[in-house]
Motif scaffolding. Structure first.
Motif, mmCIF file in Angstrom:
data_model
loop_
_atom_site.group_PDB
_atom_site.id
_atom_site.type_symbol
_atom_site.label_atom_id
_atom_site.label_comp_id
_atom_site.label_asym_id
_atom_site.label_seq_id
_atom_site.Cartn_x
_atom_site.Cartn_y
_atom_site.Cartn_z
ATOM 1 N N PHE A 5 0.897 -1.065 0.085
ATOM 2 C CA PHE A 5 0.088 -0.103 0.034
ATOM 3 C C PHE A 5 0.813 1.220 0.028
ATOM 4 O O PHE A 5 2.071 1.142 0.485
ATOM 5 C CB PHE A 5 -0.917 -0.077 1.130
ATOM 6 C CG PHE A 5 -0.218 -0.046 2.489
ATOM 7 C CD1 PHE A 5 0.153 0.792 3.245
ATOM 8 C CD2 PHE A 5 0.022 -1.387 2.947
ATOM 9 C CE1 PHE A 5 0.849 0.834 4.321
ATOM 10 C CE2 PHE A 5 0.888 -1.721 4.369
ATOM 11 C CZ PHE A 5 1.290 -0.382 4.791
ATOM 12 N N ASN A 6 0.599 2.346 -0.791
ATOM 13 C CA ASN A 6 1.139 3.556 -0.611
ATOM 14 C C ASN A 6 1.125 4.220 0.867
ATOM 15 O O ASN A 6 0.002 4.437 1.355
ATOM 16 C CB ASN A 6 0.731 4.764 -1.770
ATOM 17 C CG ASN A 6 0.839 3.924 -2.938
ATOM 18 O OD1 ASN A 6 1.851 3.234 -3.093
ATOM 19 N ND2 ASN A 6 0.345 4.610 -3.991
ATOM 20 N N ARG A 7 2.385 4.519 1.466
ATOM 21 C CA ARG A 7 2.258 5.025 2.730
ATOM 22 C C ARG A 7 3.593 5.986 2.736
ATOM 23 O O ARG A 7 4.670 5.609 2.435
ATOM 24 C CB ARG A 7 2.516 3.963 3.861
ATOM 25 C CG ARG A 7 2.050 4.457 4.944
ATOM 26 C CD ARG A 7 2.463 3.364 6.159
ATOM 27 N NE ARG A 7 3.573 3.635 6.601
ATOM 28 C CZ ARG A 7 4.363 3.086 7.877
ATOM 29 N NH1 ARG A 7 3.451 1.912 8.023
ATOM 30 N NH2 ARG A 7 5.285 3.328 8.437
ATOM 31 N N ASN A 8 3.058 7.152 2.757
ATOM 32 C CA ASN A 8 3.999 8.112 2.931
ATOM 33 C C ASN A 8 4.692 8.367 4.062
ATOM 34 O O ASN A 8 4.139 8.313 5.112
ATOM 35 C CB ASN A 8 3.546 9.487 2.321
ATOM 36 C CG ASN A 8 3.086 9.598 0.925
ATOM 37 O OD1 ASN A 8 3.843 9.032 0.161
ATOM 38 N ND2 ASN A 8 2.085 10.165 0.398
ATOM 39 N N ILE A 9 5.924 8.670 4.182
ATOM 40 C CA ILE A 9 6.758 8.873 5.337
ATOM 41 C C ILE A 9 7.395 10.368 5.428
ATOM 42 O O ILE A 9 7.839 10.753 4.550
ATOM 43 C CB ILE A 9 7.953 7.858 5.571
ATOM 44 C CG1 ILE A 9 7.359 6.430 5.556
ATOM 45 C CG2 ILE A 9 8.883 8.288 6.719
ATOM 46 C CD1 ILE A 9 8.435 5.268 5.361
ATOM 47 N N LEU A 10 7.355 11.005 6.454
ATOM 48 C CA LEU A 10 7.802 12.307 6.664
ATOM 49 C C LEU A 10 9.282 12.353 7.201
ATOM 50 O O LEU A 10 9.545 11.587 7.828
ATOM 51 C CB LEU A 10 6.837 12.859 7.812
ATOM 52 C CG LEU A 10 7.228 14.384 7.970
ATOM 53 C CD1 LEU A 10 6.805 15.415 6.710
ATOM 54 C CD2 LEU A 10 6.547 14.915 9.196
ATOM 55 N N LEU A 11 10.031 12.818 6.242
ATOM 56 C CA LEU A 11 11.572 12.874 6.616
ATOM 57 C C LEU A 11 11.801 14.280 6.943
ATOM 58 O O LEU A 11 11.523 15.348 6.256
ATOM 59 C CB LEU A 11 12.336 12.452 5.288
ATOM 60 C CG LEU A 11 12.031 11.274 4.632
ATOM 61 C CD1 LEU A 11 12.636 11.000 3.611
ATOM 62 C CD2 LEU A 11 12.184 10.027 5.632
ATOM 63 N N ARG A 12 12.469 14.567 7.843
ATOM 64 C CA ARG A 12 12.984 15.917 8.406
ATOM 65 C C ARG A 12 14.412 16.002 8.345
ATOM 66 O O ARG A 12 15.357 15.156 8.802
ATOM 67 C CB ARG A 12 12.560 16.217 9.822
ATOM 68 C CG ARG A 12 11.122 16.220 10.201
ATOM 69 C CD ARG A 12 10.640 16.525 11.523
ATOM 70 N NE ARG A 12 9.269 15.881 11.701
ATOM 71 C CZ ARG A 12 8.336 16.718 11.710
ATOM 72 N NH1 ARG A 12 8.505 18.191 11.343
ATOM 73 N NH2 ARG A 12 7.095 16.353 12.212
ATOM 74 N N MET A 19 8.196 14.370 1.991
ATOM 75 C CA MET A 19 7.240 13.222 2.067
ATOM 76 C C MET A 19 7.878 12.152 0.939
ATOM 77 O O MET A 19 8.040 12.411 -0.286
ATOM 78 C CB MET A 19 5.862 13.489 1.717
ATOM 79 C CG MET A 19 5.073 14.627 2.888
ATOM 80 S SD MET A 19 4.972 13.420 4.171
ATOM 81 C CE MET A 19 3.500 12.801 3.736
ATOM 82 N N ILE A 20 8.233 10.867 1.507
ATOM 83 C CA ILE A 20 8.386 9.919 0.544
ATOM 84 C C ILE A 20 7.471 8.445 0.575
ATOM 85 O O ILE A 20 6.999 8.240 1.743
ATOM 86 C CB ILE A 20 9.932 9.586 0.719
ATOM 87 C CG1 ILE A 20 10.465 8.525 -0.209
ATOM 88 C CG2 ILE A 20 10.207 9.145 2.153
ATOM 89 C CD1 ILE A 20 11.850 8.369 -0.137
ATOM 90 N N ASP A 21 7.222 7.907 -0.469
ATOM 91 C CA ASP A 21 6.612 6.687 -0.754
ATOM 92 C C ASP A 21 7.192 5.637 -0.236
ATOM 93 O O ASP A 21 8.632 5.472 -0.645
ATOM 94 C CB ASP A 21 5.926 6.406 -2.254
ATOM 95 C CG ASP A 21 5.156 5.124 -2.333
ATOM 96 O OD1 ASP A 21 4.981 4.652 -1.119
ATOM 97 O OD2 ASP A 21 4.711 4.906 -3.117
ATOM 98 N N GLU A 22 7.030 5.273 0.994
ATOM 99 C CA GLU A 22 7.715 3.986 1.459
ATOM 100 C C GLU A 22 8.121 2.652 0.652
ATOM 101 O O GLU A 22 9.284 2.255 0.520
ATOM 102 C CB GLU A 22 6.788 3.092 2.517
ATOM 103 C CG GLU A 22 7.626 2.203 3.376
ATOM 104 C CD GLU A 22 6.531 1.531 4.264
ATOM 105 O OE1 GLU A 22 5.393 1.229 4.055
ATOM 106 O OE2 GLU A 22 6.894 1.517 5.446
#
Length: 125
Positions: A5-12, A19-22
């Motif tokens: 599933f598309n799950r975006n991960i927030l990167l700081r 935001m990057i797609d896992e």
């Protein structure tokens, strides 16, 4: 590897927030002050530790290959001896104490049944 599933991960990072797609992550490695994410979308840096980041990602498709690296199994091109070759050409060395678990994880993810005597064979994905 069911249930992608598309799950975006927030990167700081110092340069901002991304935001990057896992599912686009190829592999992750520890760097001096954080984590480096190599993905199909590019190269990103993240300020969290590997341990913290590993808890956020899908454990069904990501495998810890060393204290300093995590790979997405769907991007593994080849497993040979003590290294994984990724689809982008990067080689990920696997320390001896991680080898058995990494091989089992990859074989299980690909539904490959192996004999215990046959574990050191090379496989191509």
């Amino acid at each position: 590897m069911e249930g992608f599933f598309n799950r975006n991960i927030l990167l700081r990072w110092k340069s901002g927030v991304h935001m990057i797609d896992e599912n686009s992550i190829i592999h992750i490695r520890r760097i001096k002050h954080g984590t480096e994410i190599i993905s199909t979308e590019g190269l990103f840096h993240h300020s969290e530790s590997m341990e913290t980041f590993f808890k956020k990602i899908n454990a069904d498709i990501f495998c810890r290959c060393a204290y300093s690296s995590i790979v997405n199994v769907k991007f593994v091109k080849r497993l040979e001896g003590n290294a994984l070759e990724m689809c982008n050409g990067d080689l990920i060395n696997i320390p001896r104490n991680f080898r058995h678990n990494v091989k089992e994880f990859i074989y299980e993810s690909l539904n490959i049944k192996i004999d215990r005597d046959d574990q050191d064979n090379k496989i191509k994905m």
